[in-house]
Design a protein around this motif. Structure first.
Motif, short mmCIF file in Angstrom:
data_model
loop_
_atom_site.label_atom_id
_atom_site.label_comp_id
_atom_site.label_asym_id
_atom_site.label_seq_id
_atom_site.Cartn_x
_atom_site.Cartn_y
_atom_site.Cartn_z
N THR A 86 14.81 -37.49 31.83
CA THR A 86 15.03 -36.62 32.99
C THR A 86 13.68 -36.30 33.65
O THR A 86 13.64 -35.54 34.60
CB THR A 86 15.71 -35.30 32.55
OG1 THR A 86 14.92 -34.68 31.53
CG2 THR A 86 17.11 -35.55 32.03
N ALA A 87 12.62 -36.90 33.15
CA ALA A 87 11.27 -36.59 33.63
C ALA A 87 11.00 -37.07 35.05
O ALA A 87 10.09 -36.58 35.71
CB ALA A 87 10.23 -37.19 32.69
N CYS A 88 11.78 -38.04 35.55
CA CYS A 88 11.53 -38.59 36.88
C CYS A 88 12.26 -37.82 37.98
O CYS A 88 12.15 -38.17 39.16
CB CYS A 88 11.92 -40.06 36.92
SG CYS A 88 10.92 -41.07 35.81
N GLY A 89 13.03 -36.82 37.62
CA GLY A 89 13.70 -35.99 38.61
C GLY A 89 15.03 -36.56 39.05
O GLY A 89 15.43 -37.65 38.68
N ARG A 90 15.69 -35.81 39.92
CA ARG A 90 17.02 -36.17 40.42
C ARG A 90 16.97 -37.49 41.19
O ARG A 90 16.20 -37.64 42.12
CB ARG A 90 17.53 -35.05 41.30
CG ARG A 90 18.91 -35.26 41.79
CD ARG A 90 19.38 -34.09 42.66
NE ARG A 90 20.79 -33.96 42.48
CZ ARG A 90 21.40 -32.91 41.97
NH1 ARG A 90 20.71 -31.87 41.62
NH2 ARG A 90 22.70 -32.90 41.84
N GLY A 91 17.78 -38.45 40.76
CA GLY A 91 17.84 -39.75 41.44
C GLY A 91 16.62 -40.62 41.22
O GLY A 91 16.47 -41.65 41.87
N GLY A 92 15.75 -40.23 40.30
CA GLY A 92 14.52 -40.97 40.07
C GLY A 92 14.74 -42.26 39.31
O GLY A 92 15.73 -42.43 38.61
N THR A 93 13.80 -43.17 39.48
CA THR A 93 13.81 -44.44 38.75
C THR A 93 12.49 -44.59 38.02
O THR A 93 11.52 -43.87 38.31
CB THR A 93 14.02 -45.64 39.69
OG1 THR A 93 12.93 -45.68 40.61
CG2 THR A 93 15.33 -45.53 40.44
N ALA A 94 12.46 -45.54 37.10
CA ALA A 94 11.23 -45.78 36.35
C ALA A 94 11.19 -47.23 35.90
O ALA A 94 12.22 -47.91 35.85
CB ALA A 94 11.15 -44.84 35.15
N THR A 95 9.99 -47.68 35.57
CA THR A 95 9.80 -48.99 34.97
C THR A 95 9.45 -48.78 33.52
O THR A 95 8.50 -48.06 33.20
CB THR A 95 8.67 -49.76 35.69
OG1 THR A 95 9.01 -49.89 37.07
CG2 THR A 95 8.47 -51.12 35.08
N GLY A 96 10.23 -49.40 32.65
CA GLY A 96 10.00 -49.26 31.22
C GLY A 96 9.24 -50.46 30.68
O GLY A 96 9.34 -51.56 31.21
N ASP A 97 8.50 -50.22 29.61
CA ASP A 97 7.74 -51.29 28.97
C ASP A 97 7.95 -51.23 27.46
O ASP A 97 7.53 -50.29 26.80
CB ASP A 97 6.25 -51.15 29.30
CG ASP A 97 5.41 -52.29 28.74
OD1 ASP A 97 5.99 -53.25 28.19
OD2 ASP A 97 4.18 -52.21 28.86
N ALA A 98 8.67 -52.25 26.95
CA ALA A 98 8.90 -52.37 25.51
C ALA A 98 8.12 -53.56 24.98
O ALA A 98 8.52 -54.22 24.02
CB ALA A 98 10.38 -52.51 25.22
N GLY A 99 6.99 -53.87 25.61
CA GLY A 99 6.16 -55.00 25.22
C GLY A 99 5.59 -54.86 23.82
O GLY A 99 5.34 -55.86 23.16
N ALA A 100 5.41 -53.62 23.35
CA ALA A 100 4.86 -53.42 22.01
C ALA A 100 5.76 -54.04 20.94
O ALA A 100 5.28 -54.56 19.94
CB ALA A 100 4.67 -51.93 21.74
N VAL A 101 7.07 -54.01 21.17
CA VAL A 101 8.02 -54.59 20.22
C VAL A 101 8.39 -56.02 20.60
O VAL A 101 9.09 -56.71 19.89
CB VAL A 101 9.28 -53.69 20.09
CG1 VAL A 101 10.16 -53.78 21.29
CG2 VAL A 101 10.06 -53.98 18.84
N GLY A 102 7.89 -56.48 21.76
CA GLY A 102 8.13 -57.85 22.20
C GLY A 102 9.30 -58.01 23.15
O GLY A 102 9.73 -59.12 23.43
N ALA A 103 9.82 -56.90 23.68
CA ALA A 103 11.00 -56.96 24.56
C ALA A 103 10.62 -57.02 26.04
O ALA A 103 11.47 -57.29 26.87
CB ALA A 103 11.92 -55.78 24.30
N GLY A 104 9.38 -56.74 26.39
CA GLY A 104 8.96 -56.82 27.79
C GLY A 104 9.36 -55.62 28.62
O GLY A 104 9.64 -54.55 28.10
#
Length: 177
Positions: free
Chosen positions: A55-73
Motif C-alpha cells: 500500500t506504500a505507492c498510494g491509491r491506484g499506484g503501480t510499482a516495478t518489482g525486482d526478484a533478481g536476488a532469487v533469480g526470478a527477474g
C-alpha cells in the motif's frame, strides 16, 4: 497493593508486546518512510508462485518489482483488488537455492523503494496437524472397547456399591453384619 501493581504492570507489558507482534503468514520489510512489501507465502520451495503487494505507492499506484536476488527477474505491481494496494506475482525458479532473499519494489510515483524477505527452502513448510486417535497411557482399558464387557463391568460396580451401602446402613442401625 504492590502485588496488584506488579500484576497490572506485567499484564500491560504483555498486552503491549502482543500488539507489536508480526503475523507469521507474511514477510514484511520497510524503508525509512514506513511502507512495507507483503510477500505471500513468506516461505516457499523452488518452482512456487509468490504474490507481492503493498500500500506504500498510494491509491491506484503501480510499482516495478525486482526478484533478481532469487533469480526470478523483474515483475509489475498493478492496482489490486483493493484500491490502495498494488499487487504482482512472480515464480521462484526451480534452480533457486535455499536461503533468504530480498525482494524489492519501487513505486512509479515518487520512486519510493520498499523491500521484503522471501525464504526459499528445499522442504515445504509443514502445517500443524491436529492430534487424533487414542493415547496409550496405561490407565483404564482393562475391559477393552467391547460395549458388552463395559456394561458388565459397570453392572458389577453398581452391585458392589449397593451391597456396601446396604451393609453400612445395617451397621449404623445396630443390626450388625
Amino acid at each position: 497493593m504492590r502485588r496488584t501493581t506488579r500484576l497490572l504492570t506485567g499484564t500491560a507489558l504483555a498486552v503491549a508486546a502482543a500488539g507489536i507482534a508480526v503475523p507469521a503468514g507474511a514477510a514484511h520489510g520497510a524503508d525509512g518512510a514506513g511502507g512495507n512489501l507483503r510477500i505471500h507465502p513468506a516461505a516457499v520451495v523452488p518452482g512456487s508462485p509468490v504474490t507481492v503487494d503493498t500500500t506504500a505507492c498510494g491509491r491506484g499506484g503501480t510499482a516495478t518489482g525486482d526478484a533478481g536476488a532469487v533469480g526470478a527477474g523483474r515483475f509489475t505491481l498493478a492496482p489490486g483488488a483493493h484500491r490502495d494496494e498494488a499487487a504482482g506475482e512472480f515464480r521462484v525458479p526451480p534452480s533457486a537455492q535455499p536461503g533468504t532473499y530480498e525482494i524489492v519494489a519501487q513505486c512509479a510515483r515518487g520512486g519510493r523503494r520498499i523491500t521484503g524477505d522471501l525464504v526459499v527452502s528445499l522442504a515445504p513448510a509443514r502445517q500443524p496437524v491436529a492430534p487424533r486417535g487414542s493415547v496409550k497411557t496405561g490407565v483404564g482399558g482393562a475391559l477393552g472397547p467391547d460395549p458388552v464387557q463395559t456394561a458388565a463391568g459397570v453392572a458389577a460396580l453398581a452391585v458392589a456399591a449397593a451391597g456396601g451401602t446396604w451393609l453400612l446402613h445395617r451397621r449404623a442401625r445396630g443390626d450388625g453384619i
